[in-house]
Scaffold this active site. Sequence first.
Site, PDB file in Angstrom:
ATOM      1  N   CYS A  20      -0.510  -9.549  -8.467  1.00 10.87           N
ATOM      2  CA  CYS A  20      -1.371  -8.290  -8.587  1.00 10.87           C
ATOM      3  C   CYS A  20      -2.816  -8.590  -8.740  1.00 10.87           C
ATOM      4  O   CYS A  20      -3.647  -7.729  -8.465  1.00 10.87           O
ATOM      5  CB  CYS A  20      -0.822  -7.463  -9.401  1.00 10.87           C
ATOM      6  SG  CYS A  20      -0.911  -7.568 -11.090  1.00 10.87           S
TER       7      CYS A  20
ATOM      8  N   CYS B 281       5.221 -13.689 -11.242  1.00  8.47           N
ATOM      9  CA  CYS B 281       3.968 -13.349 -10.697  1.00  8.47           C
ATOM     10  C   CYS B 281       4.193 -12.503  -9.208  1.00  8.47           C
ATOM     11  O   CYS B 281       4.706 -13.240  -8.467  1.00  8.47           O
ATOM     12  CB  CYS B 281       3.005 -14.195 -10.700  1.00  8.47           C
ATOM     13  SG  CYS B 281       1.267 -13.656 -10.121  1.00  8.47           S
TER      14      CYS B 281
ATOM     15  N   CYS C 200       0.305  -6.459 -17.310  1.00  7.65           N
ATOM     16  CA  CYS C 200       0.781  -7.217 -16.258  1.00  7.65           C
ATOM     17  C   CYS C 200       2.170  -6.336 -16.141  1.00  7.65           C
ATOM     18  O   CYS C 200       3.038  -6.019 -16.855  1.00  7.65           O
ATOM     19  CB  CYS C 200       1.292  -8.537 -16.820  1.00  7.65           C
ATOM     20  SG  CYS C 200       2.558  -9.398 -15.646  1.00  7.65           S
TER      21      CYS C 200
ATOM     22  N   ARG D 171      -0.113  -4.154  -7.092  1.00 10.64           N
ATOM     23  CA  ARG D 171      -1.425  -4.760  -6.484  1.00 10.64           C
ATOM     24  C   ARG D 171      -2.517  -4.098  -7.165  1.00 10.64           C
ATOM     25  O   ARG D 171      -2.437  -2.659  -7.141  1.00 10.64           O
ATOM     26  CB  ARG D 171      -1.184  -4.562  -4.999  1.00 10.64           C
ATOM     27  CG  ARG D 171      -2.378  -5.430  -4.222  1.00 10.64           C
ATOM     28  CD  ARG D 171      -1.937  -6.897  -4.192  1.00 10.64           C
ATOM     29  NE  ARG D 171      -3.013  -7.640  -3.277  1.00 10.64           N
ATOM     30  CZ  ARG D 171      -4.104  -8.194  -3.624  1.00 10.64           C
ATOM     31  NH1 ARG D 171      -4.282  -8.129  -5.027  1.00 10.64           N
ATOM     32  NH2 ARG D 171      -4.873  -8.745  -2.901  1.00 10.64           N
TER      33      ARG D 171
ATOM     34  N   CYS E  45      -4.430  -9.595 -14.392  1.00 14.79           N
ATOM     35  CA  CYS E  45      -4.626 -10.270 -15.404  1.00 14.79           C
ATOM     36  C   CYS E  45      -6.083 -11.026 -15.328  1.00 14.79           C
ATOM     37  O   CYS E  45      -6.990 -11.172 -16.166  1.00 14.79           O
ATOM     38  CB  CYS E  45      -3.592 -11.511 -15.621  1.00 14.79           C
ATOM     39  SG  CYS E  45      -3.360 -12.470 -14.280  1.00 14.79           S
TER      40      CYS E  45
ATOM     41  N   THR F 245      -6.977   1.244   4.779  1.00 21.19           N
ATOM     42  CA  THR F 245      -6.888   0.403   5.913  1.00 21.19           C
ATOM     43  C   THR F 245      -7.680   0.703   6.813  1.00 21.19           C
ATOM     44  O   THR F 245      -8.117  -0.290   7.614  1.00 21.19           O
ATOM     45  CB  THR F 245      -5.358   0.809   6.413  1.00 21.19           C
ATOM     46  OG1 THR F 245      -4.334   0.716   5.479  1.00 21.19           O
ATOM     47  CG2 THR F 245      -5.046   0.207   7.720  1.00 21.19           C
TER      48      THR F 245
ATOM     49  N   SER G 116       0.955  -1.229  -0.001  1.00 24.88           N
ATOM     50  CA  SER G 116      -0.049  -0.044   0.074  1.00 24.88           C
ATOM     51  C   SER G 116       0.917   1.383  -0.096  1.00 24.88           C
ATOM     52  O   SER G 116       2.196   1.290   0.368  1.00 24.88           O
ATOM     53  CB  SER G 116      -1.021   0.112   1.340  1.00 24.88           C
ATOM     54  OG  SER G 116      -1.843   0.945   1.202  1.00 24.88           O
TER      55      SER G 116
END
Length: 547
Positions: A519, A516, A491, A302, A522, A338, A54
Site C-alpha cells: 500500500c 505487506c 499499516c 492502497r 509506511c 481511471t 480501486s
Amino acid sequence: MERESMEFDVLIVGGGPSGLAAAIRLKQLAAAAAREISVCLIEKGSELGAHILSGAVIDPKGLSELLPDWQAQGAPLTTPVTEDRFMFLSREGSFRVPDFALLPALRNHGNYIGSLGQLVRWLGEQAEALGVEIYPGFAGSEVLYDEDDRVIGVATGDMGRLHDGSEGPNFQRGMALLARYTLFAEGCRGQLGKQLEAHFNLRAGVDPQTYGLGIKELWEVPAAQHQPGLVMHTAGWPLSNDTYGGSFLYHYGENRVAVGFVLGLGYSNPHLSAFEEFQRYKTHPVIRPHLQGGKRLAYGARALAAGGLQSLPKLTFPGGALIGDDAGFLHAARIKGTHTAIKSGMLAAEAAFAAIGADRRQDELSAYPAAFRNSWLHAELRSTRNFKPWMSKGLVCGTLAFGIEQKLFGGKAPWTLHNHADHSQLKPAAQSKPIDYPKPDGVLSFDRLSSVFLSNTHHEEDQPCHLQLRNPAVPIGINYEQFDAPEQRYCPAGVYEIVRDGQPTAPRLQINAQNCVHCKSCDIKDPTQNITWVSPQGGEGPIYSEM
C-alpha cells in the site's frame, strides 16, 4: 555479473490503466501511420491486475477516447450507476444530502461500477493483440542513465538473493531494458518515480503531494438485498471532525458489494488506525444492512495520490515521463482516477510517437505537458484543485467552503490553496487522545491477519527485506518514544510490530515484510521519512482477482 539487455522504442514501467493506455495508443498511432514501433511493458505483479485495487466507479470518458467500441468488444463494465447517495454519519444516525444539493463532482450518471483489476486484464488483451510485449512478474528496480544523465531505461530486480543480500542457489541477475523513451506508470508513490523526482528535482516550485489510504473489502451478499447500480458515499463518523476521510459502498455484478474506507494521511493523531476505523464503520446502522448475511471474499489496501493540480510534479525529464498516479493525476474530489490515468497515458504516448517519428531519442517530451495543459484533464483537475486543502481544515468547515466555492465560482475561484506533506502533520502521542477500538466480531469486523489472508499475499521470506530503514535507531528512539510507534497503526497489514522478546524493557521494531500488501503507507506517513519501500522480487505481493 553483466546484465543481459533488450532494446525497444518505448518502455513502459507498470501495467495499470495509464501504462496500458499508453501502450495501446502507441500501437494505434503506428498502425495508422503504417510504421513499426516496438513497445514493451513490464509489471511487478504476477499478472496484470494482481496489484490493482480501486473502488471502483469508472468514468468511461478516457476509455471511450482510447477504444471507442469498448462495449462492443466486451469490456468488463456492465453495471451502470443507477443511484447516488451521499450521507453524513453520526454515531447512530445519518443525514442524506438531497439529490439537488449534490455537487457535480459527486454525480455519477453515465459512469459504471466494476473491478478495475478485471478492466486492466481486458486492456492487456487489447494491448497484446496490437503487438505490445507484456512481461508480468518483472519489477523495475533501478533507473538507468547514460553519460549525459538521460534516462535510457530500467533494470529489473535480481531474483534469488538471500536475506543478507548474497546470491542464492537460484540467483538470476536482473535485465537491462533499454528504450528511446521510458514512461513510468507505477501507480501511487512509485519507487522509481520517487527516485526520478529527487534526481531531476521535479518537485521544485510545487506543493508536496498529499495522500489517502484506501482500504477495501469485496463481499458477496444475498440476492434479496443486492441493489445493482447503487453508489453510496459517506463522511463523518467514525472519524472526528478534524480528520479527513470517508467511505464508499458500491453494488454491482453478481451480488457483489465493494465496501471501503479512505483516510487522508495528513491526520494528526498517532493513535488513529485506518484499518480499525474501517471495521467500526461497517457496524453503523446505515451500513450494516448492506453486508448482513453476506460473505467477505477479498481484502486489500492502497495509497492514492490526492493533492491534485498544485501537487503535480514536472512531468518530463530527458528520456521519459511520469504518467497516471505515478505523477498524481487522481481526481480526489470525484474519487476517480481511471479516466485521468488513461488520458495521461494517451497524451504521453502521442508525444513519444511524434518524437520517434522525428528520429529523436532520450530528449525531453515537452509536447506531453503542453498537451496536458490544453486538455480536458487539466481543466477537470483545475476546477476542483482546492478540494483537498479545504477538506484538511475539517469536515464541517471544509465541506461548506468547498461547496460554496463550487456553487459560486463553478470551479473558477481566483485563488489556489496549498497542500502540506502528510508525514509532517503528526502530533506527539502525549498531546493526542488515545482511541479505544472494539474487538472484531468476526461477522462484520475482522482482525488484520485474517484480512491479509484474503489478499492472497505471498513473499519469499529468505530475501532482502523490501521495507528499508535508513537509520535502525529511529523506530524506537523517535517513533516509539514520541509518537507511540504509529507504524503499528497506519499499516493496514500488520507489518510493523513492537516486540519485547519477553523483557519488560528494551522494545524493538519487528518488520513482518511477508504481510505487506504494497500500500506504501509506511513510505508516506513515517514521521521522519525513515522507511523506504522498494519492490520485492518480481511477482510477489498480493494477488487481487476481482478488486
